[in-house]
Design a protein around this motif. Structure first.
Motif, PDB file in Angstrom:
ATOM      1  N   LEU A  23       0.809  -1.206   0.000  1.00 22.86           N
ATOM      2  CA  LEU A  23       0.000   0.000   0.000  1.00 22.86           C
ATOM      3  C   LEU A  23       0.848   1.263   0.000  1.00 22.86           C
ATOM      4  N   LEU A  24       1.860   1.262   0.849  1.00 23.98           N
ATOM      5  CA  LEU A  24       2.749   2.424   0.902  1.00 23.98           C
ATOM      6  C   LEU A  24       3.480   2.633  -0.424  1.00 23.98           C
ATOM      7  N   GLY A  25       3.947   1.507  -0.976  1.00 26.80           N
ATOM      8  CA  GLY A  25       4.655   1.607  -2.274  1.00 26.80           C
ATOM      9  C   GLY A  25       3.737   2.099  -3.372  1.00 26.80           C
ATOM     10  N   GLY A  26       2.478   1.540  -3.396  1.00 27.44           N
ATOM     11  CA  GLY A  26       1.516   1.982  -4.402  1.00 27.44           C
ATOM     12  C   GLY A  26       1.154   3.450  -4.238  1.00 27.44           C
ATOM     13  N   GLY A  27       0.973   3.847  -2.983  1.00 27.47           N
ATOM     14  CA  GLY A  27       0.643   5.249  -2.737  1.00 27.47           C
ATOM     15  C   GLY A  27       1.772   6.173  -3.167  1.00 27.47           C
ATOM     16  N   TYR A  28       3.007   5.766  -2.841  1.00 25.69           N
ATOM     17  CA  TYR A  28       4.157   6.587  -3.232  1.00 25.69           C
ATOM     18  C   TYR A  28       4.277   6.660  -4.756  1.00 25.69           C
ATOM     19  N   ALA A  31       1.468   8.871  -6.074  1.00 26.42           N
ATOM     20  CA  ALA A  31       1.766  10.280  -5.827  1.00 26.42           C
ATOM     21  C   ALA A  31       2.874  10.777  -6.760  1.00 26.42           C
ATOM     22  N   SER A  32       3.842   9.885  -6.976  1.00 25.73           N
ATOM     23  CA  SER A  32       4.945  10.243  -7.881  1.00 25.73           C
ATOM     24  C   SER A  32       4.435  10.472  -9.296  1.00 25.73           C
ATOM     25  N   GLN A  33       3.512   9.582  -9.724  1.00 26.17           N
ATOM     26  CA  GLN A  33       2.944   9.727 -11.069  1.00 26.17           C
ATOM     27  C   GLN A  33       2.139  11.016 -11.207  1.00 26.17           C
ATOM     28  N   ILE A  34       1.352  11.300 -10.161  1.00 27.49           N
ATOM     29  CA  ILE A  34       0.563  12.528 -10.193  1.00 27.49           C
ATOM     30  C   ILE A  34       1.482  13.739 -10.273  1.00 27.49           C
ATOM     31  N   ARG A  35       2.525  13.734  -9.445  1.00 24.41           N
ATOM     32  CA  ARG A  35       3.466  14.857  -9.449  1.00 24.41           C
ATOM     33  C   ARG A  35       4.203  14.945 -10.788  1.00 24.41           C
ATOM     34  N   TYR A  36       4.552  13.759 -11.318  1.00 27.95           N
ATOM     35  CA  TYR A  36       5.259  13.730 -12.599  1.00 27.95           C
ATOM     36  C   TYR A  36       4.392  14.319 -13.706  1.00 27.95           C
ATOM     37  N   ARG A  37       3.101  13.897 -13.705  1.00 22.93           N
ATOM     38  CA  ARG A  37       2.195  14.416 -14.735  1.00 22.93           C
ATOM     39  C   ARG A  37       1.958  15.909 -14.548  1.00 22.93           C
ATOM     40  N   TYR A  38       1.875  16.345 -13.303  1.00 18.92           N
ATOM     41  CA  TYR A  38       1.686  17.762 -13.037  1.00 18.92           C
ATOM     42  C   TYR A  38       2.889  18.566 -13.556  1.00 18.92           C
ATOM     43  N   LEU A  39       4.087  18.062 -13.224  1.00 20.62           N
ATOM     44  CA  LEU A  39       5.299  18.749 -13.685  1.00 20.62           C
ATOM     45  C   LEU A  39       5.404  18.712 -15.205  1.00 20.62           C
ATOM     46  N   LEU A  40       4.966  17.584 -15.797  1.00 16.58           N
ATOM     47  CA  LEU A  40       5.010  17.465 -17.255  1.00 16.58           C
ATOM     48  C   LEU A  40       4.070  18.475 -17.911  1.00 16.58           C
ATOM     49  N   ARG A  41       2.832  18.599 -17.312  1.00 16.80           N
ATOM     50  CA  ARG A  41       1.896  19.587 -17.851  1.00 16.80           C
ATOM     51  C   ARG A  41       2.441  21.005 -17.711  1.00 16.80           C
ATOM     52  N   GLN A  42       3.061  21.281 -16.570  1.00 14.70           N
ATOM     53  CA  GLN A  42       3.633  22.600 -16.367  1.00 14.70           C
ATOM     54  C   GLN A  42       4.758  22.878 -17.356  1.00 14.70           C
ATOM     55  N   GLN A  43       5.559  21.825 -17.629  1.00 10.21           N
ATOM     56  CA  GLN A  43       6.641  21.971 -18.591  1.00 10.21           C
ATOM     57  C   GLN A  43       6.093  22.208 -19.998  1.00 10.21           C
ATOM     58  N   GLU A  44       5.012  21.460 -20.339  1.00  9.34           N
ATOM     59  CA  GLU A  44       4.391  21.640 -21.651  1.00  9.34           C
ATOM     60  C   GLU A  44       3.823  23.049 -21.798  1.00  9.34           C
ATOM     61  N   LYS A  45       3.166  23.546 -20.727  1.00  9.43           N
ATOM     62  CA  LYS A  45       2.637  24.908 -20.754  1.00  9.43           C
ATOM     63  C   LYS A  45       3.760  25.919 -20.932  1.00  9.43           C
ATOM     64  N   LEU A  46       4.848  25.691 -20.196  1.00 16.17           N
ATOM     65  CA  LEU A  46       5.987  26.600 -20.293  1.00 16.17           C
ATOM     66  C   LEU A  46       6.578  26.583 -21.698  1.00 16.17           C
ATOM     67  N   GLU A  47       6.719  25.376 -22.264  1.00 14.84           N
ATOM     68  CA  GLU A  47       7.250  25.259 -23.623  1.00 14.84           C
ATOM     69  C   GLU A  47       6.322  25.933 -24.631  1.00 14.84           C
TER      70      GLU A  47
END
Length: 313
Positions: A23-28, A31-47
């Motif tokens: 559970l902890l591993g899945g949650g981490y 969360a990592s995927q959500i953060r990664y996608r968020y950062l990716l969207r922000q990077q795409e917006k910036l680009e």
């Protein structure tokens, strides 16, 4: 005796620790995927923002280069126009000086010989002064018309013009000049067409062309005005069998910076300014002027005007 077996609590079971770890591993991971996608969207917006700004900068740069090219071209055209006009006014000043000098010269001659000259000499000198005065007046009128065209003081005021009547009017006012030189002035009209145009401009154009033809035609010659329709254009021709022109003279005749002064068959002086005015007036009617000439055989001026005139533009 019966033995009592104590069962461990569920959280003490090995599978529980495995479940917690999963559970902890899945949650981490989630969360990592959500953060990664968020950062990716922000990077795409910036680009995307960077691309838009880059495109805008590139567009502004291209617009600036285009404006600079237009300004450079306009500057060159203005400089060329000023040079042309300077040469034009230099030529006109020379043409203005000649009749003035002639008038002054004959005036001084008459004053010096007023007591001794006979009536024949006085008459001859007065005729020369009269001819010079007429040339001077014609040149000044051409200059005024040319200046008015270029300052916008003369504007086309179109109305229905009966071309047959225009031909008759031109022949009427110039017939005396033709008779003095024994030149036949005739018309060939295909049909009485109507052109929506400025009547005063059309009178000026035709009068200038016919007057010019008479000036450079020998006594006993012929000047013909022709009118015909060619598809969607009216073709007006002024043809003479006069002294004609060389190819070089024909090519320079409608240029502002060329010296087009010529002496006619009766020693009348032509400057070519009247033809420049004709060219500009015809251009205001969306038409063209063409010249065909052969030295010693004659000249033909052709006006090509849209049959629809100015009203339907």
């Amino acid at each position: 005796t019966a033995s009592i077996v104590v069962q461990p609590f569920f959280y003490e079971q090995p599978w529980f620790f495995l479940l917690v770890i999963l559970l902890l591993g899945g949650g981490y991971y989630g969360a990592s995927q959500i953060r990664y996608r968020y950062l990716l969207r922000q990077q795409e917006k910036l680009e995307h923002i960077i691309e838009e700004q880059t495109a805008q900068i590139r567009k502004e740069k291209n617009d600036l280069e285009m404006k600079n090219q237009i300004i450079h071209q306009q500057t060159e055209e203005l400089e060329e126009s000023n040079k042309t006009k300077d040469k034009f006014f230099s030529l006109i000043a020379h043409d203005l000086r000649n009749p003035f000098q002639a008038i002054l010269g004959f005036g001084e001659l008459m004053l010096a010989e007023v007591d001794e000259a006979d009536r024949k000499d006085i008459k001859s000198n007065l005729e020369q002064m009269h001819d010079s005065s007429k040339s001077l007046l014609a040149l000044v009128e051409h200059l005024l018309n040319w200046a008015s065209l270029h300052t916008g003081k003369i504007l086309a005021k179109p109305e229905p013009v009966q071309l047959k009547e225009l031909f008759e009017y031109t022949v009427k006012i110039l017939n005396q000049v033709a008779q003095q030189k024994k030149i036949e002035l005739r018309t060939e009209i295909e049909s009485n067409y109507t052109l929506f145009a400025d009547p005063n401009m059309m009178k000026t154009v035709l009068r200038n062309l016919v007057s010019n033809a008479l000036k450079f035609t020998h006594k006993g010659g012929c000047v013909t005005l022709k009118l015909r329709k060619e598809k969607v254009h009216y073709m007006i021709e002024v043809e003479d069998n006069g002294i004609g022109m060389t190819d070089k003279m024909t090519g320079e005749l409608l240029r502002l910076d060329a010296n087009n002064s010529r002496t006619g068959t009766d020693n009348g002086k032509g400057t070519g300014l009247g033809l420049l005015i004709c060219k500009e007036m015809i251009a205001m009617h969306h038409g063209e002027i063409f010249i065909e000439s052969s030295e010693g055989k004659g000249t033909k001026f052709t006006l090509k005007l849209p049959a629809k005139g100015l009203s339907e533009d």
